[in-house]
Design a protein around this motif. Sequence first.
Motif, PDB file in Angstrom:
ATOM      1  N   GLN A 119       0.802  -1.237   0.019  1.00 49.14           N
ATOM      2  CA  GLN A 119      -0.046  -0.028  -0.110  1.00 49.14           C
ATOM      3  C   GLN A 119       0.835   1.297   0.109  1.00 49.14           C
ATOM      4  O   GLN A 119       1.545   1.436   0.799  1.00 49.14           O
ATOM      5  CB  GLN A 119      -0.804   0.064   1.314  1.00 49.14           C
ATOM      6  CG  GLN A 119      -2.150  -1.271   1.219  1.00 49.14           C
ATOM      7  CD  GLN A 119      -2.806  -0.968   2.456  1.00 49.14           C
ATOM      8  OE1 GLN A 119      -2.689  -0.281   3.265  1.00 49.14           O
ATOM      9  NE2 GLN A 119      -4.064  -1.608   2.588  1.00 49.14           N
ATOM     10  N   ARG A 145      -0.983   7.938   3.388  1.00 50.51           N
ATOM     11  CA  ARG A 145      -1.798   7.887   4.330  1.00 50.51           C
ATOM     12  C   ARG A 145      -2.079   9.339   5.235  1.00 50.51           C
ATOM     13  O   ARG A 145      -3.106   9.935   5.357  1.00 50.51           O
ATOM     14  CB  ARG A 145      -2.017   6.839   5.077  1.00 50.51           C
ATOM     15  CG  ARG A 145      -3.242   6.660   6.124  1.00 50.51           C
ATOM     16  CD  ARG A 145      -2.886   5.296   6.897  1.00 50.51           C
ATOM     17  NE  ARG A 145      -4.416   5.048   7.608  1.00 50.51           N
ATOM     18  CZ  ARG A 145      -5.409   4.483   7.377  1.00 50.51           C
ATOM     19  NH1 ARG A 145      -5.312   3.511   6.278  1.00 50.51           N
ATOM     20  NH2 ARG A 145      -6.661   4.707   8.125  1.00 50.51           N
ATOM     21  N   PHE A 161      -7.910   2.763   0.624  1.00 54.13           N
ATOM     22  CA  PHE A 161      -6.832   2.443  -0.387  1.00 54.13           C
ATOM     23  C   PHE A 161      -7.321   1.442  -1.454  1.00 54.13           C
ATOM     24  O   PHE A 161      -7.959   0.483  -1.211  1.00 54.13           O
ATOM     25  CB  PHE A 161      -5.675   1.864   0.520  1.00 54.13           C
ATOM     26  CG  PHE A 161      -4.529   1.650  -0.399  1.00 54.13           C
ATOM     27  CD1 PHE A 161      -3.666   2.754  -0.779  1.00 54.13           C
ATOM     28  CD2 PHE A 161      -4.199   0.325  -1.064  1.00 54.13           C
ATOM     29  CE1 PHE A 161      -2.853   2.436  -1.419  1.00 54.13           C
ATOM     30  CE2 PHE A 161      -3.201   0.132  -1.854  1.00 54.13           C
ATOM     31  CZ  PHE A 161      -2.352   1.141  -2.023  1.00 54.13           C
ATOM     32  N   TRP A 166      -5.141   6.763  -2.110  1.00 59.94           N
ATOM     33  CA  TRP A 166      -6.222   6.943  -1.090  1.00 59.94           C
ATOM     34  C   TRP A 166      -7.210   7.640  -1.652  1.00 59.94           C
ATOM     35  O   TRP A 166      -7.322   8.982  -1.903  1.00 59.94           O
ATOM     36  CB  TRP A 166      -5.500   7.494   0.210  1.00 59.94           C
ATOM     37  CG  TRP A 166      -4.497   6.612   1.035  1.00 59.94           C
ATOM     38  CD1 TRP A 166      -3.238   6.510   0.447  1.00 59.94           C
ATOM     39  CD2 TRP A 166      -4.697   5.561   1.754  1.00 59.94           C
ATOM     40  NE1 TRP A 166      -2.525   5.520   1.269  1.00 59.94           N
ATOM     41  CE2 TRP A 166      -3.606   4.869   2.127  1.00 59.94           C
ATOM     42  CE3 TRP A 166      -5.957   5.040   2.477  1.00 59.94           C
ATOM     43  CZ2 TRP A 166      -3.300   3.648   3.105  1.00 59.94           C
ATOM     44  CZ3 TRP A 166      -5.728   3.978   3.181  1.00 59.94           C
ATOM     45  CH2 TRP A 166      -4.620   3.174   3.485  1.00 59.94           C
TER      46      TRP A 166
END
Length: 143
Positions: A26, A30, A52, A57
Amino acid sequence: MRILPLAEFTSDFPEDGVEDKDGVLQFGGRAVTETIVDILKGFGFRVSPPEFDEHGWGFDFWASERRFWCQVTALDTFLLSCEDLSRTLTEKFFKRPPNAIYIDVMTRLGEALGHHPRFHQVRWSADDSLRSPRAASPVQFDD
């Protein structure tokens, strides 16, 4: 008047990419996304939790019951894309001017990002091509 819906910028947040339980990376962003969500909540907007996907995001938010979508993608820089999901096909087809709420949202967001101490070199464009001119503000007035 037109809206430049794509911002490119740098940030001094630490890299926060992680692997999920299946070993899929990922990408970071964030902390950047959560900061933008907090900015929008500070404006009094209702904001969905960020999720995600393979592009970064994404989240929705609502201003005066008008629905918007944003996505943060972490590359060498960060890309923020903001779209007015309430814009009708008729508005798009006839190339009507942006809705006043969208103008207000983007003006406020542009100012907040431009003045935020952790975001740097914020530049707005119509798309992510290298030929698209970059501007300091997402709201551009016709000459």
